[in-house]
Design a protein around this motif. Sequence first.
Motif, mmCIF file in Angstrom:
data_model
loop_
_atom_site.group_PDB
_atom_site.id
_atom_site.type_symbol
_atom_site.label_atom_id
_atom_site.label_comp_id
_atom_site.label_asym_id
_atom_site.label_seq_id
_atom_site.Cartn_x
_atom_site.Cartn_y
_atom_site.Cartn_z
ATOM 1 N N LEU A 165 0.824 -1.210 0.000
ATOM 2 C CA LEU A 165 0.000 0.000 0.000
ATOM 3 C C LEU A 165 0.859 1.262 0.000
ATOM 4 C CD1 LEU A 165 -2.852 -1.043 2.456
ATOM 5 C CD2 LEU A 165 -2.977 -0.843 -0.034
ATOM 6 N N PHE A 166 2.042 1.165 0.561
ATOM 7 C CA PHE A 166 2.961 2.307 0.530
ATOM 8 C C PHE A 166 3.213 2.735 -0.918
ATOM 9 C CE2 PHE A 166 7.388 3.599 -0.234
ATOM 10 C CZ PHE A 166 7.414 4.797 0.476
ATOM 11 N N PHE A 167 3.436 1.767 -1.789
ATOM 12 C CA PHE A 167 3.655 2.082 -3.204
ATOM 13 C C PHE A 167 2.355 2.506 -3.881
ATOM 14 C CE2 PHE A 167 7.075 -1.047 -2.287
ATOM 15 C CZ PHE A 167 8.153 -0.208 -2.517
ATOM 16 N N TYR A 168 1.278 1.856 -3.502
ATOM 17 C CA TYR A 168 -0.028 2.129 -4.115
ATOM 18 C C TYR A 168 -0.467 3.569 -3.887
ATOM 19 C CZ TYR A 168 -4.766 0.732 -5.628
ATOM 20 O OH TYR A 168 -5.954 0.583 -6.294
ATOM 21 N N PHE A 169 -0.094 4.114 -2.747
ATOM 22 C CA PHE A 169 -0.509 5.473 -2.413
ATOM 23 C C PHE A 169 0.419 6.541 -2.993
ATOM 24 C CE2 PHE A 169 -2.512 3.567 1.663
ATOM 25 C CZ PHE A 169 -3.656 3.231 0.958
ATOM 26 N N ASP A 182 0.756 2.356 -15.341
ATOM 27 C CA ASP A 182 0.713 2.483 -13.884
ATOM 28 C C ASP A 182 1.577 1.389 -13.258
ATOM 29 O OD1 ASP A 182 0.128 2.725 -11.206
ATOM 30 O OD2 ASP A 182 -2.040 2.522 -11.427
ATOM 31 N N LYS A 183 2.703 1.776 -12.711
ATOM 32 C CA LYS A 183 3.680 0.834 -12.168
ATOM 33 C C LYS A 183 3.094 -0.057 -11.072
ATOM 34 C CE LYS A 183 8.423 0.932 -10.271
ATOM 35 N NZ LYS A 183 9.173 0.382 -11.418
ATOM 36 N N LYS A 212 -8.715 6.043 3.311
ATOM 37 C CA LYS A 212 -7.410 6.156 2.652
ATOM 38 C C LYS A 212 -7.394 5.341 1.361
ATOM 39 C CE LYS A 212 -3.073 7.330 2.274
ATOM 40 N NZ LYS A 212 -2.704 8.720 1.927
ATOM 41 N N LEU A 213 -7.918 4.134 1.432
ATOM 42 C CA LEU A 213 -8.010 3.301 0.233
ATOM 43 C C LEU A 213 -8.905 3.954 -0.823
ATOM 44 C CD1 LEU A 213 -8.442 -0.264 1.797
ATOM 45 C CD2 LEU A 213 -6.483 0.529 0.473
ATOM 46 N N SER A 214 -9.977 4.577 -0.351
ATOM 47 C CA SER A 214 -10.969 5.150 -1.265
ATOM 48 C C SER A 214 -10.439 6.330 -2.060
ATOM 49 C CB SER A 214 -12.216 5.578 -0.476
ATOM 50 O OG SER A 214 -12.828 4.464 0.137
ATOM 51 N N GLU A 215 -9.335 6.896 -1.635
ATOM 52 C CA GLU A 215 -8.731 7.985 -2.407
ATOM 53 C C GLU A 215 -8.358 7.522 -3.815
ATOM 54 O OE1 GLU A 215 -5.458 9.479 -0.155
ATOM 55 O OE2 GLU A 215 -6.715 10.200 1.497
ATOM 56 N N GLN A 216 -8.129 6.214 -3.952
ATOM 57 C CA GLN A 216 -7.784 5.675 -5.273
ATOM 58 C C GLN A 216 -8.964 5.750 -6.239
ATOM 59 O OE1 GLN A 216 -4.494 4.893 -5.709
ATOM 60 N NE2 GLN A 216 -4.470 5.688 -3.617
ATOM 61 N N ILE A 217 -10.172 5.807 -5.698
ATOM 62 C CA ILE A 217 -11.358 5.904 -6.555
ATOM 63 C C ILE A 217 -11.320 7.194 -7.361
ATOM 64 C CG2 ILE A 217 -13.890 6.073 -6.565
ATOM 65 C CD1 ILE A 217 -13.870 4.480 -3.934
ATOM 66 N N LEU A 218 -10.815 8.245 -6.752
ATOM 67 C CA LEU A 218 -10.803 9.560 -7.399
ATOM 68 C C LEU A 218 -9.730 9.677 -8.476
ATOM 69 C CD1 LEU A 218 -11.370 11.807 -4.256
ATOM 70 C CD2 LEU A 218 -13.073 11.020 -5.914
ATOM 71 N N ILE A 219 -8.869 8.667 -8.569
ATOM 72 C CA ILE A 219 -7.863 8.635 -9.634
ATOM 73 C C ILE A 219 -8.458 7.807 -10.769
ATOM 74 C CG2 ILE A 219 -5.503 7.997 -10.256
ATOM 75 C CD1 ILE A 219 -4.834 8.109 -7.236
#
Length: 364
Positions: A165-169, A182-183, A212-219
Amino acid sequence: MMLIAEEVENAKNAEREPIDASIYNELFSFAASDNEILKKESLKIILGLLDETDLIAYILQNSKKCFKIIISSLNSQCKMVALECLLNLSAQIPTELIERNIVEILFDMIKDEEKIEENYIDMYIMIISNITRCKEGIYKILDINEEGQIYHNTFSVSYYLNKLLFFYFQPITPSINKNMSDKYMHVSHILINISSIKESMPFFKNVAFLNKLSEQILILERCRTFLPFIMNLSLHKDIHDFIFQSDCNMFPYLLSYVYTPNTPIDDKKSLNGVTTKPYKSIHKVIVKKSTSLVRCSVIKNRILVILLHLSRNNDTREKIKKFGVVALLNNWKANEKAPDIISEIKSTLNKFEDVKEEPLEPEK
């Protein structure tokens, strides 16, 4: 070496006759050579044969030797070919890779390379993603024992998942794979795999973590691969109290993609001439994050699938309606141009309209 390659090709072209194990013995002995050219060419041949059941059977029968040779090649000039071999094998025999401590090896390599700009971390994550397609792989990543019990009692993300998740964020970075922009995209697939089993649910029973996970939805680039993860969570009843909390951003962020502000339908006049504002029932985060109707048909269709699923159960239908889904669907229908999607919206809307919708904030 050329003779071995010819023997392999001839064996492949034969009428499904099994390749002599002696050929595989020689191939792997060449792959263990100190000669980098010989090693690389041997690994390339092995890679090209990994769709052959005979070779997979040979590797399983000689697991210790074969994996030792492939793993040792990670420290040579043949690293990329060795990684491609592991990637292929992780899709076919993931439990064998787990037994050979591939997960530990990959995370050690991630630790060594994470501060180096040119690294292979995306390849490691792809292999880990394949490994988590089996329950043993999920247990490994989540630090769960064979009985499905978590080694800790309080909410905590396992070391391996935390590192992923460190990389995912991080901001989206191009991959060494030219077909991937997307790496770290495959962390989404790991989340999908993990959330497919009920034993993983304790890891997600935390609204702050879900947000925190849901922030990825906005990308937008991530949203498509993140949606199956949301679907998986919605299938587990014991997580509903968290994902449907009014301060959990998962569904508001998701639904913001299909809400268009300042739509005429948002202001309606009743029979007595009083203007009502249906959008007032829509969760404030949806309104805040929305811009215009998303164009991606995959995202729109997956949102409809999720809503349709939630509408089938009285409890989840009530919970999702509190986000203002009826007003939102009407808004979406008014702005949608695709006839097939409009039809699906109408069908989904019918599932919700028979239940009274509760506004999240009072009329002003």
